[in-house]
Write an enzyme that holds these catalytic residues in place. Structure first.
Site, PDB file in Angstrom:
ATOM      1  CE1 TYR A 280      -3.892   2.355   1.199  1.00 52.88           C
ATOM      2  CE2 TYR A 280      -2.085   3.450   2.337  1.00 52.88           C
ATOM      3  CZ  TYR A 280      -3.375   3.458   1.873  1.00 52.88           C
ATOM      4  OH  TYR A 280      -4.165   4.568   2.088  1.00 52.88           O
ATOM      5  CG  HIS A 302     -11.768  -1.282  -3.047  1.00 53.31           C
ATOM      6  ND1 HIS A 302     -11.950  -1.761  -4.320  1.00 53.31           N
ATOM      7  CD2 HIS A 302     -11.860  -2.374  -2.234  1.00 53.31           C
ATOM      8  CE1 HIS A 302     -12.148  -3.067  -4.284  1.00 53.31           C
ATOM      9  NE2 HIS A 302     -12.098  -3.459  -3.024  1.00 53.31           N
ATOM     10  CD  GLU A 303      -9.863  -2.747   1.136  1.00 57.50           C
ATOM     11  OE1 GLU A 303     -10.608  -3.447   1.865  1.00 57.50           O
ATOM     12  OE2 GLU A 303      -9.389  -3.152   0.067  1.00 57.50           O
ATOM     13  CG  HIS A 306     -15.155  -4.083   1.001  1.00 62.17           C
ATOM     14  ND1 HIS A 306     -16.031  -4.589   0.066  1.00 62.17           N
ATOM     15  CD2 HIS A 306     -13.904  -4.262   0.473  1.00 62.17           C
ATOM     16  CE1 HIS A 306     -15.342  -5.025  -0.987  1.00 62.17           C
ATOM     17  NE2 HIS A 306     -14.066  -4.836  -0.762  1.00 62.17           N
ATOM     18  CG  ASP A 317     -13.925  -7.177  -3.464  1.00 66.28           C
ATOM     19  OD1 ASP A 317     -13.931  -5.971  -3.735  1.00 66.28           O
ATOM     20  OD2 ASP A 317     -13.360  -7.641  -2.458  1.00 66.28           O
TER      21      ASP A 317
END
Length: 353
Positions: A280, A302-303, A306, A317
């Site tokens: 990362y 993105h995370e 979730h 995903d």
């Protein structure tokens, strides 16, 4: 009051739409056969029923040794909460240990225990299903995707036996929002989250007020109610990334031990926990100036999508990268984490919003 009622109605619709297995409206090149080989142990046989050999990323798929979501488990027509992890992979420079090559007519097998990632202590009748797409790879670079789907498997689970299965994710003490012992990494993550918040806020505004054509490119509709849901989720990400009293715990390093050489970060939705992997910081720029390139800001975005504590229901995903994400139907795109990251990053294009 009317606005609140509207959003509640939209959310109820979205949750109901994902409470049952979706019939993916495209031909699958990988056929998955699920069978029960123990109380909660499941065997998956993946067969290439396409016309050519394929090489794909098996992370977040069958053969992944981590507790990822290989099947969706339903009881009484509702999904049982998934307690494993969702990982974001890099799309270039992928190494062989993340890849599987499958010739025409060939198969691979995977055996896993669904009780390790779902609470099945009540036992009873369950239905299992799996569908989506996996990234295709050539010379270490994702260039497309291959659809897959499984049979619907009905099983009966013994509650006492299921309760004896050790959970995959250990219990960790909840700490402060950004948890990091390394001062340098903590500063890099703090900077990235600042960019994440700004990017998500800009994307939320574009979803709400920007180009309908641009929104349609990613989410396959310009319907006002869908635009409102997308904007609301992005607004929630913007707030979370800039919050000191937050819904998530964000670890700057691999707190749970599920990073690999090709994994950027991962989320444990059931715990609203996010953890970054080493690449990362070493592989990703803080903010890419190129359209649809991965960076720290969009990876964190993105995370965050979730995590149901940020906005419920949390995303899945269902497609990775631009080609796979823009091939999804609208109802899938709204629930796909990478679609949000790509849409936010798409503002680098001159025509955005």
């Amino acid at each position: 009051m009317h606005l609140i009622s509207f959003f509640l109605a939209v959310l109820v619709f979205a949750q109901h739409a994902w409470s049952l297995p979706a019939e993916i409206g495209r031909e699958s090149a990988l056929d998955v056969t699920l069978s029960q080989i123990g109380n909660t142990r499941i065997k998956a046989v993946v067969k290439n029923i396409g016309q050519e050999e394929v090489t794909f990323v098996h992370l977040n798929f069958f053969r992944d040794s981590a507790p990822v979501k290989k099947v969706v488990v339903y009881q009484n027509n509702a999904e049982v909460t998934f307690e494993g992890i969702k990982r974001r992979i890099k799309l270039q420079g992928l190494t062989a240990n993340a890849l599987t090559t499958l010739g025409v007519g060939k198969t691979i097998e995977d055996v896993f225990d669904i009780a390790a990632t779902t609470d099945l202590s009540h036992g009873g009748s369950l239905m299992l299903h799996s569908s989506g797409s996996v990234p295709l790879v050539r010379d270490g670079v994702v260039f497309g995707h291959v659809p897959y789907r499984s049979n619907r498997l009905k099983i009966e689970v013994n509650a006492d036996k299921a309760s004896q299965i050790v959970k995959a994710i250990p219990t960790l003490e909840r700490r402060t929002r950004v948890t990091c012992d390394n001062t340098t990494l903590k500063q890099q993550l703090t900077d990235a989250l600042r960019e994440t918040s700004s990017l998500a806020a800009a994307a939320a505004n574009a979803a709400r007020n920007g180009s309908a054509d641009k929104f349609m490119e990613y989410f396959k509709t310009a319907n006002d109610s869908v635009r409102a849901v997308v904007a609301a989720r992005l607004d929630a990400v913007a707030r979370e990334a800039n919050s000191t009293t937050s819904a998530t715990t964000y670890y700057c390093s691999d707190e749970y031990g599920y990073c690999e050489s090709n994994v950027l970060a991962y989320t444990i939705p059931a715990r609203n926990a996010i953890a970054n992997c080493g690449i990362y910081y070493s592989y990703l720029p803080e903010l890419s100036r190129s359209c649809h390139y991965q960076d720290r800001a969009t990876t964190s975005l993105h995370e965050f999508t979730h995590a149901p504590g940020v906005y419920s229901p949390g995303t899945e995903d269902l497609g990775y990268g631009y080609a796979a994400s823009t091939a999804l139907q609208s109802r899938e795109a709204v629930m796909n984490a990478d679609t949000y990251a790509l849409y936010a990053n798409g503002k680098m294009r001159p025509s955005f919003p």
